[in-house]
Design a protein around this motif. Sequence first.
Motif, PDB file in Angstrom:
ATOM      1  N   GLY A 101      49.986   4.281  30.634  1.00 42.35           N
ATOM      2  CA  GLY A 101      49.000   3.668  31.505  1.00 42.35           C
ATOM      3  C   GLY A 101      49.354   3.599  32.975  1.00 42.35           C
ATOM      4  O   GLY A 101      50.441   3.978  33.405  1.00 42.35           O
ATOM      5  N   ASN A 102      48.383   3.095  33.745  1.00 43.13           N
ATOM      6  CA  ASN A 102      48.544   3.020  35.205  1.00 43.13           C
ATOM      7  C   ASN A 102      48.472   1.591  35.731  1.00 43.13           C
ATOM      8  O   ASN A 102      48.228   1.377  36.928  1.00 43.13           O
ATOM      9  N   ALA A 103      48.647   0.594  34.863  1.00 42.63           N
ATOM     10  CA  ALA A 103      48.552  -0.807  35.303  1.00 42.63           C
ATOM     11  C   ALA A 103      49.619  -1.109  36.350  1.00 42.63           C
ATOM     12  O   ALA A 103      50.771  -0.681  36.237  1.00 42.63           O
ATOM     13  N   TYR A 104      49.230  -1.877  37.356  1.00 45.82           N
ATOM     14  CA  TYR A 104      50.106  -2.135  38.502  1.00 45.82           C
ATOM     15  C   TYR A 104      49.917  -3.578  38.937  1.00 45.82           C
ATOM     16  O   TYR A 104      48.795  -4.074  39.057  1.00 45.82           O
ATOM     17  N   VAL A 105      51.024  -4.261  39.149  1.00 47.90           N
ATOM     18  CA  VAL A 105      51.001  -5.652  39.585  1.00 47.90           C
ATOM     19  C   VAL A 105      51.685  -5.744  40.951  1.00 47.90           C
ATOM     20  O   VAL A 105      52.675  -5.051  41.202  1.00 47.90           O
ATOM     21  N   SER A 106      51.134  -6.567  41.834  1.00 46.13           N
ATOM     22  CA  SER A 106      51.666  -6.635  43.196  1.00 46.13           C
ATOM     23  C   SER A 106      51.539  -8.050  43.736  1.00 46.13           C
ATOM     24  O   SER A 106      50.845  -8.900  43.171  1.00 46.13           O
ATOM     25  N   SER A 107      52.228  -8.295  44.855  1.00 43.27           N
ATOM     26  CA  SER A 107      52.127  -9.595  45.517  1.00 43.27           C
ATOM     27  C   SER A 107      51.957  -9.391  47.015  1.00 43.27           C
ATOM     28  O   SER A 107      52.475  -8.434  47.595  1.00 43.27           O
ATOM     29  N   LEU A 108      51.200 -10.317  47.629  1.00 46.75           N
ATOM     30  CA  LEU A 108      50.976 -10.329  49.067  1.00 46.75           C
ATOM     31  C   LEU A 108      51.480 -11.644  49.629  1.00 46.75           C
ATOM     32  O   LEU A 108      51.273 -12.710  49.044  1.00 46.75           O
ATOM     33  N   ASP A 109      52.109 -11.582  50.781  1.00 41.81           N
ATOM     34  CA  ASP A 109      52.578 -12.766  51.499  1.00 41.81           C
ATOM     35  C   ASP A 109      51.421 -13.279  52.352  1.00 41.81           C
ATOM     36  O   ASP A 109      50.959 -12.584  53.253  1.00 41.81           O
ATOM     37  N   ILE A 110      50.946 -14.495  52.086  1.00 35.95           N
ATOM     38  CA  ILE A 110      49.778 -14.979  52.824  1.00 35.95           C
ATOM     39  C   ILE A 110      50.109 -15.342  54.267  1.00 35.95           C
ATOM     40  O   ILE A 110      49.213 -15.483  55.098  1.00 35.95           O
ATOM     41  N   THR A 111      51.392 -15.486  54.594  1.00 32.14           N
ATOM     42  CA  THR A 111      51.757 -15.812  55.978  1.00 32.14           C
ATOM     43  C   THR A 111      51.707 -14.591  56.889  1.00 32.14           C
ATOM     44  O   THR A 111      51.603 -14.716  58.107  1.00 32.14           O
ATOM     45  N   THR A 112      51.776 -13.390  56.287  1.00 35.85           N
ATOM     46  CA  THR A 112      51.728 -12.158  57.072  1.00 35.85           C
ATOM     47  C   THR A 112      50.573 -11.249  56.658  1.00 35.85           C
ATOM     48  O   THR A 112      50.175 -10.366  57.425  1.00 35.85           O
ATOM     49  N   GLY A 113      50.063 -11.425  55.441  1.00 36.04           N
ATOM     50  CA  GLY A 113      49.032 -10.546  54.914  1.00 36.04           C
ATOM     51  C   GLY A 113      49.569  -9.235  54.393  1.00 36.04           C
ATOM     52  O   GLY A 113      48.812  -8.369  53.963  1.00 36.04           O
ATOM     53  N   LYS A 114      50.893  -9.091  54.395  1.00 34.19           N
ATOM     54  CA  LYS A 114      51.496  -7.824  53.976  1.00 34.19           C
ATOM     55  C   LYS A 114      51.957  -7.869  52.523  1.00 34.19           C
ATOM     56  O   LYS A 114      52.246  -8.940  51.982  1.00 34.19           O
ATOM     57  N   ARG A 115      52.040  -6.673  51.920  1.00 38.88           N
ATOM     58  CA  ARG A 115      52.519  -6.590  50.548  1.00 38.88           C
ATOM     59  C   ARG A 115      53.987  -6.984  50.487  1.00 38.88           C
ATOM     60  O   ARG A 115      54.802  -6.515  51.283  1.00 38.88           O
ATOM     61  N   ALA A 116      54.325  -7.832  49.527  1.00 45.17           N
ATOM     62  CA  ALA A 116      55.705  -8.248  49.339  1.00 45.17           C
ATOM     63  C   ALA A 116      56.397  -7.421  48.259  1.00 45.17           C
ATOM     64  O   ALA A 116      57.588  -7.125  48.361  1.00 45.17           O
ATOM     65  N   GLN A 117      55.653  -7.045  47.215  1.00 43.84           N
ATOM     66  CA  GLN A 117      56.236  -6.300  46.107  1.00 43.84           C
ATOM     67  C   GLN A 117      55.127  -5.621  45.320  1.00 43.84           C
ATOM     68  O   GLN A 117      53.994  -6.096  45.292  1.00 43.84           O
ATOM     69  N   GLY A 118      55.446  -4.506  44.682  1.00 44.81           N
ATOM     70  CA  GLY A 118      54.506  -3.828  43.804  1.00 44.81           C
ATOM     71  C   GLY A 118      55.255  -3.112  42.703  1.00 44.81           C
ATOM     72  O   GLY A 118      56.278  -2.462  42.971  1.00 44.81           O
ATOM     73  N   GLU A 119      54.776  -3.252  41.474  1.00 43.55           N
ATOM     74  CA  GLU A 119      55.471  -2.664  40.326  1.00 43.55           C
ATOM     75  C   GLU A 119      54.469  -2.152  39.301  1.00 43.55           C
ATOM     76  O   GLU A 119      53.498  -2.846  38.978  1.00 43.55           O
ATOM     77  N   ARG A 120      54.687  -0.966  38.812  1.00 46.88           N
ATOM     78  CA  ARG A 120      53.934  -0.499  37.643  1.00 46.88           C
ATOM     79  C   ARG A 120      54.410  -1.295  36.434  1.00 46.88           C
ATOM     80  O   ARG A 120      55.592  -1.622  36.321  1.00 46.88           O
ATOM     81  N   THR A 121      53.494  -1.641  35.536  1.00 46.75           N
ATOM     82  CA  THR A 121      53.879  -2.379  34.344  1.00 46.75           C
ATOM     83  C   THR A 121      53.460  -1.634  33.087  1.00 46.75           C
ATOM     84  O   THR A 121      52.336  -1.123  33.010  1.00 46.75           O
ATOM     85  N   GLU A 122      54.359  -1.574  32.130  1.00 43.06           N
ATOM     86  CA  GLU A 122      54.068  -0.956  30.834  1.00 43.06           C
ATOM     87  C   GLU A 122      53.802  -2.018  29.767  1.00 43.06           C
ATOM     88  O   GLU A 122      53.759  -1.709  28.581  1.00 43.06           O
ATOM     89  N   ALA A 123      53.611  -3.244  30.173  1.00 46.64           N
ATOM     90  CA  ALA A 123      53.338  -4.318  29.211  1.00 46.64           C
ATOM     91  C   ALA A 123      52.170  -3.939  28.304  1.00 46.64           C
ATOM     92  O   ALA A 123      51.139  -3.472  28.767  1.00 46.64           O
ATOM     93  N   GLY A 124      52.371  -4.096  27.004  1.00 44.72           N
ATOM     94  CA  GLY A 124      51.305  -3.803  26.053  1.00 44.72           C
ATOM     95  C   GLY A 124      50.958  -2.344  25.925  1.00 44.72           C
ATOM     96  O   GLY A 124      49.843  -2.008  25.509  1.00 44.72           O
ATOM     97  N   TYR A 125      51.900  -1.451  26.220  1.00 41.92           N
ATOM     98  CA  TYR A 125      51.575  -0.017  26.223  1.00 41.92           C
ATOM     99  C   TYR A 125      51.138   0.491  24.853  1.00 41.92           C
ATOM    100  O   TYR A 125      50.458   1.508  24.743  1.00 41.92           O
ATOM    101  N   SER A 126      51.516  -0.196  23.770  1.00 42.51           N
ATOM    102  CA  SER A 126      51.150   0.258  22.425  1.00 42.51           C
ATOM    103  C   SER A 126      49.739  -0.141  22.021  1.00 42.51           C
ATOM    104  O   SER A 126      49.244   0.262  20.963  1.00 42.51           O
ATOM    105  N   LEU A 127      49.067  -0.930  22.851  1.00 42.58           N
ATOM    106  CA  LEU A 127      47.694  -1.344  22.543  1.00 42.58           C
ATOM    107  C   LEU A 127      46.747  -0.149  22.560  1.00 42.58           C
ATOM    108  O   LEU A 127      46.894   0.758  23.386  1.00 42.58           O
ATOM    109  N   GLY A 128      45.741  -0.175  21.692  1.00 35.88           N
ATOM    110  CA  GLY A 128      44.671   0.794  21.783  1.00 35.88           C
ATOM    111  C   GLY A 128      43.688   0.339  22.848  1.00 35.88           C
ATOM    112  O   GLY A 128      43.450  -0.859  22.990  1.00 35.88           O
TER     113      GLY A 128
END
Length: 293
Positions: free
Chosen positions: A225-252
């Motif tokens: 899959g292509n699921a992606y989780v990320s975070s934004l810093d509200i004090t700057t509006g910039k991305r703080a982190q971004g990661e692809r996630t394979e959580a639940g990859y065995s799900l149909g």
Amino acid sequence: MGTQVTSRINLAVPSARWLWQKSTLKEPTVLQSFAFDDANKHLYVLQLTRGGGDAGDLCLNKLDHQGKRLGHMYLKGFGHGVSLGIQRDADDGSTWIWTEADAEGGYGQGVARFHFANGAVRTSADVKVRRPVPDSVNNQPSVCMASKRIAVRYRDASDEPRYRVWDLDAFVARDYDNPIADFAQTGAHPDPKIPFQGYALHRDHIYQLAGTAYHAKANPAAKRGNAYVSSLDITTGKRAQGERTEAGYSLGFREPEGIAVRGGTTPRVYLGFASGEQGARRFSIFVKKEGES
């Protein structure tokens, strides 16, 4: 606001199953968003009703932490259910539910709060709709009780998604003139064409989820899959982190749907995924937690 930024939750840690392939939601559709009422150990889940997408008809489910349904209510003409906020009232201890409201084209053009009432059917005419960002559309709220703030994701005149954050008490008092932050949504996915699937505010960060269901060519299950989780810093509006996630990859099917944060001593990010066949969808929720896989 001050320059000191609260610690963000690390999105690189593995994800563990929290609820797995539950079929306890009232409607047979996918979950859209979810949020926690930790004081009462309840989980609230929004989903579109069958055939209700264009009208913005939602079903709000009240669950326990094992996924058992404790009740439900219908919200006619409220929106798409992109996000959900839970507010604990300091005066009487009651729980307020924040959702989008006043649907147009299937998405809420304002936000509203109300108390859960098992078996009730409400329309946008039954609640006091707030329009905190003038001339905006597609308003979607999230609440952080740890910082007592509320965020609204919205689209401006250029149809670009943005976030605006307020002090919760000021927002409840309808004082919208002094937001804590206002910035463009960014960094939801490395591929800007991939759909946004929800967000949650926690202290000085916004956590986002994006991705699509499995597709034989565009998003094959073999590649997890292509699921992606990320975070934004509200004090700057910039991305703080971004990661692809394979959580639940065995799900149909496996479509990412909804993200929430539970506070406390160790705040954690929870990710929602829909699975199962059309007309009989199930949902799973994963938690990003140190020391587990």
